[in-house]
Design a protein around this motif. Structure first.
Motif, mmCIF file in Angstrom:
data_model
loop_
_atom_site.group_PDB
_atom_site.id
_atom_site.type_symbol
_atom_site.label_atom_id
_atom_site.label_comp_id
_atom_site.label_asym_id
_atom_site.label_seq_id
_atom_site.Cartn_x
_atom_site.Cartn_y
_atom_site.Cartn_z
ATOM 1 N N SER A 94 5.818 -8.266 -8.437
ATOM 2 C CA SER A 94 5.978 -7.543 -7.167
ATOM 3 C C SER A 94 6.108 -6.032 -7.302
ATOM 4 O O SER A 94 6.462 -5.357 -6.346
ATOM 5 C CB SER A 94 7.180 -8.059 -6.374
ATOM 6 N N SER A 95 5.816 -5.498 -8.492
ATOM 7 C CA SER A 95 5.860 -4.044 -8.619
ATOM 8 C C SER A 95 4.608 -3.416 -7.999
ATOM 9 O O SER A 95 4.553 -2.207 -7.818
ATOM 10 C CB SER A 95 5.994 -3.634 -10.084
ATOM 11 N N LYS A 97 1.181 -4.600 -8.963
ATOM 12 C CA LYS A 97 0.043 -4.659 -9.882
ATOM 13 C C LYS A 97 -1.236 -5.102 -9.167
ATOM 14 O O LYS A 97 -2.275 -4.461 -9.305
ATOM 15 C CB LYS A 97 0.345 -5.608 -11.055
ATOM 16 N N SER A 98 -1.124 -6.186 -8.412
ATOM 17 C CA SER A 98 -2.319 -6.666 -7.709
ATOM 18 C C SER A 98 -2.793 -5.637 -6.689
ATOM 19 O O SER A 98 -3.994 -5.389 -6.564
ATOM 20 C CB SER A 98 -2.036 -7.994 -7.009
ATOM 21 N N SER A 99 -1.865 -5.028 -5.983
ATOM 22 C CA SER A 99 -2.243 -4.014 -4.995
ATOM 23 C C SER A 99 -2.994 -2.885 -5.672
ATOM 24 O O SER A 99 -4.029 -2.428 -5.176
ATOM 25 C CB SER A 99 -1.000 -3.435 -4.305
ATOM 26 N N PRO A 110 -4.997 -11.624 -5.150
ATOM 27 C CA PRO A 110 -4.071 -11.876 -4.046
ATOM 28 C C PRO A 110 -2.808 -11.025 -4.146
ATOM 29 O O PRO A 110 -2.213 -10.897 -5.212
ATOM 30 C CB PRO A 110 -3.736 -13.362 -4.184
ATOM 31 N N VAL A 111 -2.459 -10.410 -3.040
ATOM 32 C CA VAL A 111 -1.247 -9.601 -2.993
ATOM 33 C C VAL A 111 -0.207 -10.382 -2.229
ATOM 34 O O VAL A 111 -0.482 -10.917 -1.171
ATOM 35 C CB VAL A 111 -1.523 -8.266 -2.269
ATOM 36 N N ASN A 267 5.313 3.423 -8.633
ATOM 37 C CA ASN A 267 4.687 2.941 -7.400
ATOM 38 C C ASN A 267 5.724 2.824 -6.279
ATOM 39 O O ASN A 267 6.924 2.896 -6.516
ATOM 40 C CB ASN A 267 4.035 1.571 -7.669
ATOM 41 N N LYS A 268 5.242 2.647 -5.082
ATOM 42 C CA LYS A 268 6.064 2.476 -3.881
ATOM 43 C C LYS A 268 6.875 3.730 -3.559
ATOM 44 O O LYS A 268 8.050 3.634 -3.166
ATOM 45 C CB LYS A 268 7.004 1.262 -4.014
ATOM 46 N N ASP A 270 6.437 5.535 -1.179
ATOM 47 C CA ASP A 270 6.578 5.635 0.281
ATOM 48 C C ASP A 270 7.872 4.987 0.775
ATOM 49 O O ASP A 270 8.261 5.179 1.916
ATOM 50 C CB ASP A 270 5.379 4.962 0.974
ATOM 51 N N SER A 291 1.432 5.432 -4.257
ATOM 52 C CA SER A 291 1.638 4.256 -3.433
ATOM 53 C C SER A 291 0.304 3.545 -3.407
ATOM 54 O O SER A 291 -0.687 4.107 -2.911
ATOM 55 C CB SER A 291 2.071 4.634 -2.016
ATOM 56 N N ALA A 292 0.253 2.355 -3.968
ATOM 57 C CA ALA A 292 -1.031 1.656 -4.113
ATOM 58 C C ALA A 292 -1.669 1.351 -2.759
ATOM 59 O O ALA A 292 -2.783 1.803 -2.495
ATOM 60 C CB ALA A 292 -0.865 0.413 -4.968
ATOM 61 N N PRO A 293 -0.975 0.616 -1.866
ATOM 62 C CA PRO A 293 -1.658 0.256 -0.625
ATOM 63 C C PRO A 293 -1.992 1.470 0.249
ATOM 64 O O PRO A 293 -2.976 1.456 0.959
ATOM 65 C CB PRO A 293 -0.676 -0.685 0.084
#
Ligand SMILES: Nc1nc2c(ncn2[C@@H]2O[C@H](COP(=O)(O)OP(=O)(O)O)[C@@H](O)[C@H]2O)c(=O)[nH]1
Ligand SMILES: [Mg+2]
Length: 386
Positions: A94-95, A97-99, A110-111, A267-268, A270, A291-293
């Motif tokens: 949940s850090s 990675k997929s995003s 899949p996120v 990451n994150k 935001d 921020s990935a997304p």
């Protein structure tokens, strides 16, 4: 990324969650010794004892690894290497990675807001400035992969083939970094470290003789001898040409370490305010904050990956044709014409006559050069074969 003193590589290891109870006695012993280390200062006075404990741990871990490698092989981790380089993406569940993989590569992973969404290695391809970079999401690593929990061997083999590690830490769990670095260390990877210049030549008799071209304040000859003995080297000529600590010495003796560059990515960003972000940056010392997304700084990250991989672009010119300036051949800094031939075709080195080079590495346009010539970014190279 924080530069930890080499001798402190194992610090914090003792604090790791206890392994499941039903482990070998080796494992218990490793944990005991690591606990001892974590409470020990490394200095002139303690380095001897520290070295011995570290050597013992190294030997025990080797045994454990051999044991776990005997288990049934799983196929989940056999990812074929492709592209110009392979980057492993390491981070807590949940850090993000997929995003991140979905934003910077062609992968469609899949996120999920749940932990452990990613169950096996997921490859993605990042194309940047003509380079094809394979990025692998390897979830197993922070779950004790290196210490032989479960799929250790497969995860290890993926990691050891990597050209770079991208360590993803999120703002909600900045202390993940320590845990991840520990796991990476256990997986025999050395991140952003220069390989120690030490040569050990084993011989049949005569004990250990030590030659040095540098002063080693924190590594006495006596310690070197004891560590060697502990690791079953009784007779050898040792030549040390870089400032090493006892951890480096053990790395050299084990000779299974892979030295690769790494990037720490936060990451994150935001999700926290500026004050908190500054605090976290002090702790994590990331190379970049994203921020990935929301795609904040993700393009910059691509560029950073490209640069950290030390890529250079070489343009191939076929005899009688103009050079193809559209699609570069991606090589690593320091590559030679031989490396280039090897990358182009398996027969090229054997059939090689000479090369002509235009560009930065040539003394004059069209210079005739041989296999050992080091090429540089922007060179145009024409290879002549038999
Ligand atoms: N706000 C915010 N959420 C994020 C960010 N990156 C990932 N997430 C969320 O965090 C959760 C876990 O992300 P995921 O990519 O599945 O993490 P993974 O387990 O490391 O692959 C998902 O709900 C994502 O939408 C980010 O930069 N900002
Ligand atoms: Mg995932």
């Amino acid at each position: 990324m924080p530069k930890s003193k080499s001798a402190k590589g194992a610090k914090g290891a003792g604090k790791k969650d206890a392994a499941p109870k039903k482990k070998s006695s080796n494992w218990d012993r490793i944990q005991e010794l690591e606990k001892e280390l974590s409470s020990m200062q490394y200095n002139k006075r303690t380095q001897h004892h520290y070295g011995l404990v570290r050597a013992k741990i190294a030997e025990l871990k080797k045994k454990e690894e051999a044991r776990s490698a005997k288990g049934p092989a799983t196929t989940g981790y056999s990812v074929r290497k492709s592209g110009d380089a392979t980057v492993i993406l390491v981070g807590f569940p949940s850090s993000g990675k997929s995003s991140l993989l979905n934003v910077i590569t062609n992968a469609n992973s899949p996120v999920g807001a749940y932990e452990f969404t990613t169950l096996s290695v997921i490859p993605g391809l990042l194309e940047h400035k003509g380079a094809k970079i394979q990025i692998l999401d390897v979830p197993g690593i922070v779950q004790g992969a290196a210490s032989g929990k479960g799929r250790g061997r497969e995860v290890l083999s993926v990691l050891q083939n990597a050209d770079m590690a991208l360590i993803l830490v999120d703002t909600l769990r900045p202390n993940a970094l320590k845990v991840i670095l520990n796991e990476i260390n256990d997986a025999h990877l050395r991140i952003n470290k220069v390989k120690p210049d030490v040569r050990i030549r084993k011989k049949a008799k005569g004990g250990i003789s030590i030659g040095k071209t540098v002063r080693l304040d924190l590594l006495a000859d006596e310690t070197i001898r004891s560590v060697c003995k502990e690791m079953r080297i009784n007779n050898a000529d040792i030549l040390i040409r870089s400032e090493i600590g006892v951890d480096d010495l053990i790395d050299v003796i084990e000779s299974n370490k892979v030295y690769i560059p790494g990037l720490t990515v936060l990451n994150k960003i935001d999700l926290v305010d500026d004050t908190r972000l500054e605090e976290i940056k002090q702790e994590v010392r990331p190379d970049i904050c994203i921020s990935a997304p929301q795609k904040i700084n993700t393009d910059k990250l691509k560029e950073l990956i490209f640069n950290r991989l030390d890529f250079i672009r070489i343009y191939c010119k076929e005899v009688g044709k103009k050079a193809d300036m559209e699609v570069p051949l991606i090589m690593r800094r320091g590559s030679t014409i031989r490396d280039m031939c090897n990358k182009l075709h398996k027969d090229f080195v054997a059939k090689f006559r000479f090369a002509r080079v235009w560009g930065p590495s040539a003394k004059f346009p069209g210079q005739l050069l041989m296999l050992n010539h080091v090429i540089t970014d922007g060179d145009v190279v024409q290879i002549h074969l038999k």
